[in-house]
Design an enzyme around this catalytic site. Sequence first.
Site, PDB file in Angstrom:
ATOM      1  N   GLU A 201     -71.478 -41.081 -39.077  1.00  0.00           N
ATOM      2  CA  GLU A 201     -72.188 -41.961 -38.151  1.00  0.00           C
ATOM      3  C   GLU A 201     -71.247 -42.729 -37.205  1.00  0.00           C
ATOM      4  OE1 GLU A 201     -74.954 -44.222 -40.559  1.00  0.00           O
ATOM      5  OE2 GLU A 201     -76.200 -42.452 -40.865  1.00  0.00           O
ATOM      6  N   GLU A 299     -77.188 -35.465 -43.695  1.00  0.00           N
ATOM      7  CA  GLU A 299     -77.685 -36.626 -44.439  1.00  0.00           C
ATOM      8  C   GLU A 299     -79.076 -37.027 -44.008  1.00  0.00           C
ATOM      9  OE1 GLU A 299     -75.137 -40.170 -44.620  1.00  0.00           O
ATOM     10  OE2 GLU A 299     -76.966 -41.382 -44.598  1.00  0.00           O
TER      11      GLU A 299
END
Length: 449
Positions: A201, A299
Amino acid sequence: MRFKSAEVILTAKETGDRLSKKEPVSFSTGLDAAGTHIELDPGLKFQEMIGFGGAFTEAAAYSLSLVSPEKRAEVIKRYFDPVEGLGYRLGRTHINSCDFSLGNYSYVEEGDASLECFTIERERKLVLPLIHDAVKAAGRELSIVASPWSPPPWMKSNGEMNNGGKLLPEFEGVWAEYYSKYIDAMEKEGVAIWGITIQNEPEAKQVWDSCLYTGEEERDFIKNHLGPSLERNGHGDVKVIIWDHNRDIIFERASAVLSDPEAAKYVWGTGNHWYVSEEFENLSKVHDAFPDKHLIFTEGCIEGGVQVGAWHTGERYARNIIGDLNNHLEAWIDWNLVLNEEGGPNHVGNYCDAPVIVDTVKDEVHYNSSFYYIGHFSKFIEPGARRIWSGVSSDRVSATAFENPDGRVAVIVMNAGDDKEDVSMAVSGSDEAVRLELPGHSIGTFVLS
């Protein structure tokens, strides 16, 4: 291609059906077209599937260590056994700590730019034993993706692992070497690293372990440091995965790296998460622009803590899996395999749900709807399967279809509505079809042969 019958596997709300085998149905002529019609064209093929899996976090491993050995073994078997379990073949783990660790940690001491003290001793306690036991249950090696959430604090602009910050330019070369040190250390422990992502991220400044990169910074780090370092250290075969974040700007971020040939030559593909956006078509934009690169889901989880017994959680999983698969996704990895009764442990209180929740106080295991919904894909879409074209006549159901290496076709169909849905299914150009009935809030896998 002609089929004679379809095996039927069903999971449905307010019933006892959980990946339950039902009576097979036969193809025949003369079926009316009431309800929803699904048309299949096995002659029109797309991506080849690599497999499905989940994440080996310190939180998952710790939670399993607190239940009885029998319960721990049961959970591992139900995930990784190729016959009795979900048949997981992939995994993900963290380089250094993540939010689902028991606290912040890295593998080197403060200021050790030589990396001489590098050690993954911490992982030997919890994470590595879980991976080894999963491999035993699977009966084969697993393809493990490793992702960093943050470099060590002294390599960063903010001097800490949490709250974003950036990798300092003077440590870019050292940080690139860090990946190879990790790969070597894991290999010495008997765990081959199949792929790495650049940064979990990279667009998000989180209160937990995080580090920010622009697309251009990610590009330059790969081109000038990470790619050459991996090749120099004999790890040129490890898959390098960029982005590792949400779908909303996946095309822009992938383009920033893959439009540069000197960076792109080191990159295997692009990773996506499901938070923020369900713009599945953005994956197709990446595929169409860079067809020689790959797409992997790295994810997704249900945020906000444990939701044992909830049904919408399973439907969110299936909706996202179908959406991604129908837009060229080749591999799918869930977030935490297991969490405890709080949805942790998590060192900043970022509690979430998982397909399996273990009550470490009562020594109980809860298999959520998401566990069974994932199984409708992972158990029946085999590695090497090719997605085939499927068309659905209404938006009341969603579907995807794959032809397995043995020639059988697995069609996964979800009805997220309240009412039952009559579904007919046929191959393009054939006058034969099967009729199926999907209860409200159900998912079915139909294996055609």
